[in-house]
Design a protein around this motif. Structure first.
Motif: not given
Lengths: 343, 343, 343, 343, 343
Positions: C36-41, C245-247, C253-256, C285-288
């Motif tokens: 989550t932190i990485i995503f938010l950054i 699934v991982c992909l 979220f990369l596209v997000s 993000f948390i959810f998925y």
């Protein structure tokens, strides 16, 4: 006839799976070509009438009907009802396949436990095998039209050698008032097979009480499995559920015939092409109708579809292989050291 | 070869799972790279033609085709048909894996119940193990192309030491008119294994009728499991269902090649970027085609994919370990107090 | 360590379930906080660049990229692929848990059937218990990193008292050319346990052939279960499926990161607030990502996550309780009337 | 009465499945016609009031109510809750059907193991069969209203011949303080059946301890299955879940009565036709309400729906066929060579 | 207390199912009324503040917040996560119910195999029944708060007559260093029950080794089932999964409190009515929160919800009925011809 295709998909290399599409027998094409044609003809007629025979105002009215239907088509969520129902049907189909019956275990045990090369011992073994095969035949006659056509009367069963004349007389001597499914006499040959174990034990061909009980257990398992084939046929999934699914798919496409007409007027907006053939609706039809067909085929695997269980082949196989198994009791290879012995 | 990856995901720490993506063998990348390339080339060609070779009016027409297709792509709900089908296929795959056969139980029981260190006793035990392994080999030859290639004829089976020449002769002496799947003679070595228990009991190597019956039960379980491997291969899921799934995915992307072309005209509205490479459609292609590949791989686990069952390794393992197990019957440790004895 | 929370949800009273959220160990928070932190950054960096560092025209271009991506994010239906996959994974996890092995049945039977209070009888019973525990230990060493770290070499197993030095020598005397998973020697201690029943019968500690067979059956069940733990580890679900699934989740979220940027220009329309922190995307993000973590944890329950099976505790428990069970054979309460006797 | 339809779908030829729709008994039409009529009447009344009785301003207000509801109808995802719940219910229904009880195995074993043609031997066999049938009857009386109506008191059970007067007295002599479901005395006739095997063994009609144990095992299996019918009835799925499903469907259509009213004003835009009969909503109602009915029918298969299990027929069948099976122990065909003997 | 409702849904006649909604105990209403009230109060407060206390500009800002949230609410697909999770939970619940334990089989077998009317024989039988009931009690004490409250100490177990003082002393003499779940001593009474069979055999009350083994098998099955109740409690589904589900539902409605506020300004467009009570959101809340409650109730069926298993009633039932079953061994009806004898 069951359609086998495993050889063709032994790898998932590019387009390997694709070749599955070019088969006719048991294929989705064969299953839905007629429905597709009818659907397209209906669609075509209405399309032609709308474009050529209608006056401008009735065209306008018809277009509003189209829009009304189209917007509400999604009220019927086909994908859900088909998806969940197909899972239930596949589950039932798999269970049926597990219980449908291969006679090998019964015969190999008869071979192991009913010993002796005298004629009487052989007859004991052959009778156990034959009576078991007969039980299966009697159930299949009630469950599968194919087997019923092959053995329309009990006399044909005698003629085919599954039963002797005496046995038929004894079989017929058991009368039940009840002629429905519940009064069926499938258990009679199974009972005979069990009695064979009793007699063989008395005559010393079975060498231990324990062996007799093992033999009995296997015959019982066989009979119980066969009986479940019959019981599953007797109590299908409640009629409502397949009705619902069938209704949903058919109504959906009935409404589609109107709802999916292209509104000409919109054409002016250059937004979409005016296709005279409804490509996408056609694809959707194939897709959903095909899914429904999968369900229809699997719902009653004792029917006459290309992909239904081959009951007649199974009966033949069981009697032939079964008798062969119990015939040559003691022919085993010499006791010799194997190739790896001294390693 | 089965691909193992459990070690790499022993925790779910950040990005641990991520490393799974950087494998090639048995990976989704290997499975779909060719399809992806073909798809992109087709997409590219049409894109180039549309942007450079078409006149303005035909561009307009083509754009209306694009819009027509794009709006209706959702008629085929891939996610449902793939989701439900994959569940069914995984279930079948798991059941197959449970029945595929490890010989340990048979051999440990032979070891326990067929006693004695005389050569004859050892031969009895070795034969039981070998005949069981042979049954498996015969089924795998019919089911798996890899095993078939390794043992193209029965002579190669003899050469590999699974069978002696005499045994092959005896095996061939059983003739069946029926040459189809139903007439297969897998049961013959199993029958020999069962007969070994009879003879061993007669010779006193098995010390009780009850032990013989236990031994027989284990051999029967082994044979029945192996037979189901064969039966599952004989009656696959009705052809229609994989056809339907394959059709759905392929048609979806066939239509996508057109439907997902970017309409240039819209570009003027600055609403969206004009990407020459269809990123998102590309991602979607990977996703759905990958899902289809998962199904293809699992539908026939006896094929030649990277992730299919290693039938040859299993056969080797069973004969090697099996013979080792039955060889050293009585070598057990001394009866001594263990370390915790006086606590 | 398995996380237990049943006590806290003993009723479904208001917000009772809610307290589950305030746990750290084994929680979803611990599993995803880093991602989550990485995503938010990443999101933040791009957001800042877009709002401050870009010129107006490049802002316009970037906005069209955003719109392009956002509109197509739904091409990847995460909820389906996660929903169906998690069902498969839970099923596998449950089956593993059923076979993971509690030694009680083996020991209680040893206690009942191997009678006598002489030292030798006790050693027989203790050995059966110990060899069974040893089989489990050997498998867990290969399957679980935690157990492997605790018992890095066979010598540590001896030191821990699961094996004597002599037993290890005998164990090592069995050599296999094959060093892979298929050549593992888990069956050796199980074989010893079986041989104990033979010897105990010969010495008269087991009073009937039938009892010996019961004893053997229980040891066999134990070994077979343990073996399946190993086999499940050897053949995981085909690599492709977790890869897919991982992909899907990661690409989504990369596209997000781009697609979910708020377009400033729209702000003028007062239609939406300009949030600098993407609340809803954060929740999603948390959810998925949390759902993916559930899968990762359950896919390999022998890993080192907080919620994985406690293999070491289980091994200790089995050896301790197992030896205790077989130690005090005949200590049963006096035969006295119970409290309700004369009612 | 269970509705059978397998014969009619033996193939999946064009429209074959279609004929299922034209049945009344056990059909979806019969199940939902009343609900449909009520729904349409309510819809009609509101429609008429809106179109004729309302002033223009209140029409405007009402229209805004319609729009408000219509836009939010999708808040309740009926397809999900119905799809997942139906899967659970079908699973439960199938398990119940598997345990509902056919007496054949018990009787065939009684026939095989309790030998002799003396009157006493026959009475032993008949009693085992009768007591087993009686156990089932007692459970069905509590579970199914149909059976309860047929046997309102224990005296009617005696009158029907399932029990003698003496047996009823003995049965009544067992008193339990506890009168709830937990204090039921279903086990008493099962206990009698087990005691019969003890006595028959003592009298020599059962020839081996082992046979007695086999006999006991089958009676136990029978009793345990019957008991689970009762236990499943005692602990249904938690009330909340069917409540939730029922609530969802009913509320959905309650809101639909308003939400699906056609807004007249829109009519001017020629966009849609002004249908006075809400065709599509009607179809949707049939669809979802039908799905709910499938659930209702399967949730309690011991009820009185057309498609529920025929408990009374099953009881009659079991006592009739059961007694017939145990009556003619030794009547087996002569031991003669079968037709294929010399092949 | 388990809530039974099968009687009320014996047919699916119109609105029959409907009456289920008017129950309170164990109902969805009882489960969610508090949450609903809290949700509505929060919603109301914000609604009032927005409409009355805010200045025009802050209203505008707030409205843009509403729009922002509302548009993105669908990011969390509640229906999927709830649908898939509930299926897993129901599966687990069903398995637990199957293993929860009815003592009938153990006692009926004790009755059949431990013969004799002497006091000692009766004590043997009663002890087997009592020790089995005691095993269950000990597990339930750890698993269920209700049983724990009823039996807070082992002394209360003695007082209730499940154990004598001597037995408790013997029980306590087994010490384990390990005080966690893994060190529990549930097996001790089961061991006593097994030892009873040994002693009864030695004293001649059990007449055959084979009978003893049958008896042992049934006690073992009982113990193993009870142990799984305990093991399931020990290793619940990984904490993350219920956390995720709980989080998703609660966050969804937390955001809803803002997102579902009606934007006043829009009101001018007459498009929708200005409802002060959020009817549809309220319905949705009931629906999803109810689904969550179903999960909460079924996740831990040994809790204290209305619909959880009645452990105390079960314990009482097992000891009462169990002792009754083993008390009157030989009281069977006279051997008389049944009513149908001469047909």
């Amino acid at each position: 006839m069951t359609i086998n295709y495993h050889k063709e998909i032994k790898t998932s290399h590019t387009w390997k799976f694709f070749v599955l599409l070019f088969r006719w027998k048991g294929s989705i094409w064969k299953a839905i070509y007629m429905e597709t044609i009818i659907f397209l003809i209906c669609y075509g007629i209405i399309s032609v009438v709308y474009r050529t025979a209608m006056s401008e105002p009735s065209q306008r009215t018809f277009e509003s009907v189209i829009r009304y239907c189209d917007k509400r088509l999604s009220f019927i969520p086909l994908e859900f009802v088909l998806g969940f129902f197909v899972t239930i049907v596949v589950d039932r189909w798999t269970k049926l396949w597990r219980t449908v019956g291969f006679i090998d275990d019964v015969c190999l045990l008869a071979n192991l436990y009913v010993r002796g090369t005298s004629e009487k011992a052989i007859i004991y073994r052959r009778n156990i095998a034959r009576y078991c095969a007969l039980t299966q035949l009697l159930v299949f006659r009630d469950v599968s039209m194919r087997t019923r056509r092959r053995f329309p009367t009990m006399e044909t069963v005698v003629a085919a050698g599954f039963m002797s004349k005496d046995e038929l007389d004894l079989y017929n001597s058991y009368t039940t008032k009840n002629n429905s499914r519940l009064g069926k006499k499938y258990w009679i040959p199974a009972n005979w097979a069990l009695c064979m174990t009793y007699k063989a034990r008395k005559d010393g061909y079975i060498e231990s009480d324990y062996f007799k009980a093992q033999m009995e257990g296997e015959i019982r398992t066989w009979r119980t499995n066969i009986e479940w084939v019959c019981n599953y046929d007797w109590v299908p999934l409640p009629l409502m559920y397949p009705q619902l699914v069938c209704l949903a798919v058919n109504l959906y496409f009935l409404v589609s015939i109107i709802a999916r007409q292209l509104v000409i007027e919109k054409h002016k907006m250059v937004d979409e092409v005016d296709v005279y053939f409804p490509v996408m609706t056609f694809l959707q039809f194939i897709f959903y109708m095909g899914w429904l067909k999968v369900i229809e085929v699997m719902l009653n695997p004792f029917g006459e579809d290309d992909d239904d269980f081959e009951t007649n082949a199974l009966i033949d196989r069981n009697i032939t292989m079964g008798l062969k198994m119990v015939d040559n009791t003691m022919k085993t290879p010499e006791l010799l050291k194997d190739q790896f012995f001294d390693e």
